[in-house]
Enzyme design. Structure first.
Site, mmCIF file in Angstrom:
data_model
loop_
_atom_site.group_PDB
_atom_site.id
_atom_site.type_symbol
_atom_site.label_atom_id
_atom_site.label_comp_id
_atom_site.label_asym_id
_atom_site.label_seq_id
_atom_site.Cartn_x
_atom_site.Cartn_y
_atom_site.Cartn_z
ATOM 1 N N ASP A 190 32.224 27.703 36.205
ATOM 2 C CA ASP A 190 32.859 27.454 37.495
ATOM 3 C C ASP A 190 32.134 26.272 38.135
ATOM 4 O O ASP A 190 31.055 25.874 37.705
ATOM 5 C CB ASP A 190 32.810 28.727 38.359
ATOM 6 C CG ASP A 190 33.860 28.694 39.465
ATOM 7 O OD1 ASP A 190 34.576 27.666 39.599
ATOM 8 O OD2 ASP A 190 33.975 29.680 40.216
ATOM 9 N N CYS A 202 30.557 59.772 31.815
ATOM 10 C CA CYS A 202 30.710 58.641 30.901
ATOM 11 C C CYS A 202 29.836 58.900 29.683
ATOM 12 O O CYS A 202 28.839 59.617 29.772
ATOM 13 C CB CYS A 202 30.273 57.359 31.618
ATOM 14 S SG CYS A 202 30.024 55.930 30.565
ATOM 15 N N CYS A 229 24.486 56.563 29.864
ATOM 16 C CA CYS A 229 24.838 57.863 30.442
ATOM 17 C C CYS A 229 24.493 59.038 29.523
ATOM 18 O O CYS A 229 24.229 60.125 30.012
ATOM 19 C CB CYS A 229 26.311 57.878 30.838
ATOM 20 S SG CYS A 229 26.633 56.685 32.157
HETATM 21 N N1 GUN Z 1 35.925 32.234 42.021
HETATM 22 C C1 GUN Z 1 36.717 33.146 42.644
HETATM 23 N N2 GUN Z 1 37.832 32.549 43.108
HETATM 24 C C2 GUN Z 1 37.760 31.246 42.792
HETATM 25 C C3 GUN Z 1 38.632 30.131 42.987
HETATM 26 O O1 GUN Z 1 39.694 30.222 43.606
HETATM 27 N N3 GUN Z 1 38.220 28.932 42.476
HETATM 28 C C4 GUN Z 1 37.037 28.802 41.819
HETATM 29 N N4 GUN Z 1 36.727 27.615 41.334
HETATM 30 N N5 GUN Z 1 36.190 29.825 41.628
HETATM 31 C C5 GUN Z 1 36.566 31.041 42.107
HETATM 32 ZN ZN ZN Z 2 27.986 55.117 31.291
#
Ligand code: GUN
Ligand code: ZN
Length: 504
Positions: free
Chosen positions: A90, A290, A295
């Site tokens: 990101d 779980c 767990c």
């Molecule tokens: N992480 C959560 N939502 C978004 C988004 O709309 N754009 C970006 N780049 N990262 C995110």
């Molecule tokens: Zn678990």
């Protein structure tokens, strides 16, 4: 159109796919665990053991911290994290949305992502939150589109350059094009259509985290469908920021292929234990429902007292996250995804609302749903709204009946006295008895119909009768329908004879 994505199996608008990346093929649907380069609660090298095939981290955090940045530039992102599979990064957009500004520009972060060898880079989109004015959402979306177009050009130039020169890191970086537009459905549609023309490798649906945090799943459904309707169906879609397994089945059924989970770590930090039906505060758990390695090695009490509680919770959270992904993939392979969605949507009232929203798009789902698959199971009060039922309703005009016609729930001695025999089976309605064993009429349904299911079936039956004026219909209620009061059958009585039961 990018040929990096191939669909192997389908169910609803959901699919099992294979996404080709520079560091290998990923089977979707899947979750990308979020790695914070500053804080590794679980080491990236271990992530495969949980079922992770691809990770996501943040190029902006790396860019901003000299020691991380230098190592990433020298050795590459994969060496920095110690993971040799695909990694998405990101861009810092999230930081932008939280802090209002950041000290990097779009072109710079794209080049940096290429330089460190990201598999899938994200440009600096603007995540416009819910409920902002149309003007603001439009203005920010337009800026996002300009930046995405710029990113597309940078990546294209690099690709062309690489064809003549020698190969270097990042030449083949794939690019994500986040769809924005806030809660304005027409902007989401426009955004998806615009980006689709630019041909990205992955389409994240952006800025939906605040909706999910507020349990606004119904609106989330409408936003996903708005985006999907305007994308090439064979394009991988990432639901940005979705990490709770409770809503994976729902999102997959609408055609989402990728998720990212910071939730496993964030929830662990807050002492929260994730299950597919919701989240527990670890202090309130008397039992551990779980069977993951964490767990089975603990009781609720010993887990709470463990010195590494946060790490253990993160591990459990990841295990259940990937368990749900496998469950979903098996459901797709079995043609049973809708059944799983109905089950999951009964774990929270707002998820039930989302299920209604899903079925409000049944006409769209119907176009994607394979026409024949394994047995339809009625598993909730809203199964009557499933695409299969709608599909039958749309095909009612294909019948052309003459003479006498008997509509009944089960065979009787009287069958032979009529020219046509139709089975009445809620939620579908009446259909020729020859189709009894055929999909979807071989459905497993309740012995005694639910009110919604019966209403739908009677509606469809009335339609069928009206479309066949040359036949004379007799409807026999029989024992399973006798317990419903007359109000259900009033309209039916205006189009045909309705008998309580056959006189013996
Ligand atoms: N992480 C959560 N939502 C978004 C988004 O709309 N754009 C970006 N780049 N990262 C995110
Ligand atoms: Zn678990």
């Amino acid at each position: 159109m990018s040929s990096n994505f191939e669909i192997i199996e389908k169910d609803g608008a959901g699919r099992i796919g294979r996404l080709k990346t520079p560091h290998g093929v990923v089977e979707t649907p899947t979750v990308m665990p979020v790695i914070n380069p500053n804080l590794r609660i679980i080491d990236p090298s271990e992530m495969r053991n949980f079922g992770a095939e691809i990770l996501i981290t943040n190029s902006y955090i790396i860019y901003n911290k000299p020691e991380l940045r230098e190592k990433a530039i020298a050795d590459g992102l994969h060496a920095l994290l110690g993971f040799d599979g695909p990694i998405m990064t990101d861009s810092g957009s999230f930081q932008l949305s939280v802090y209002g500004e950041i000290n990097v520009e779009n072109a710079e972060i794209i080049s940096f992502e290429q330089q460190i060898g990201t598999d899938i880079g994200v440009p600096l989109d603007i995540p416009t939150g819910p409920d902002v004015s149309y003007e603001k959402a439009l203005a920010e979306m337009t800026t996002t589109h300009e930046r995405l177009k710029e990113a597309r050009e940078i990546v294209e130039q690099t690709r062309i350059g690489a064809q003549s020169g020698e190969k270097k890191r990042g030449d083949d970086m794939m690019l994500a094009g986040p769809i924005q537009g806030s809660t304005h459905i027409d902007l989401r549609e426009k955004s998806a259509a615009y980006l689709s023309d630019l041909d990205f490798d992955v389409y994240p649906i952006g800025a939906v985290v605040p909706l999910m945090e507020a349990y606004r799943y119904r609106e989330l459904v409408d936003i996903i469908v708005a985006a999907k309707k305007n994308l090439n169906p064979v394009a991988p879609v990432h639901l940005f920021g979705a990490g709770h397994p409770m809503m994976f089945a729902l999102a997959v059924a609408l055609g989402c292929d990728l998720f990212d989970s910071a939730a496993y770590a964030l929830y662990a930090k807050g002492g929260r234990y994730i299950t597919v039906n919701g989240t527990y505060q670890v202090d309130r758990l008397k039992y551990l429902p779980c069977s993951c390695p964490v767990c089975v090695a603990h009781t609720a009490d010993s887990l709470r007292k463990a010195p590494n509680l946060e790490e253990l919770l993160a591990r459990h959270n990841l295990y259940v996250t990937f368990e749900e992904i496998r469950q979903i993939k098996q459901a797709i392979a079995d043609g049973k995804l809708m059944e799983l969605v109905e089950l999951r949507c009964h774990s929270h009232p707002q998820m039930l609302g989302a299920l209604d929203a899903v079925f409000s798009h049944s006409d769209w789902l119907e176009q994607h749903d394979p026409a024949a698959k394994s047995t339809f199971f009625e598993c909730s009060a809203v199964s009557a709204n499933r695409p299969e039922v709608l599909r039958y309703e749309m095909r009612l005009d294909r019948f052309n009946l003459f003479g006498t016609a008997l509509i009944r729930s089960y065979p009787s001695q009287k069958d032979k006295e009529y020219d046509n025999i139709l089975t009445f089976k809620p939620p579908f309605g009446a259909y020729p008895v020859e189709l009894d064993e055929n999909y979807p009429f071989n459905a497993e349904v309740r012995d005694v119909a639910g009110p919604e299911s019966l209403k739908k079936a009677i509606e469809n039956t009335i339609k069928l009768i009206r479309q066949n004026p040359n036949a004379q219909f007799t409807f026999v209620k029989g024992r399973r329908l006798n317990q419903f009061d007359d109000s259900y059958f009033e309209e039916l009585k205006t189009v045909c004879a309705v008998l309580e039961k056959f006189e013996d």
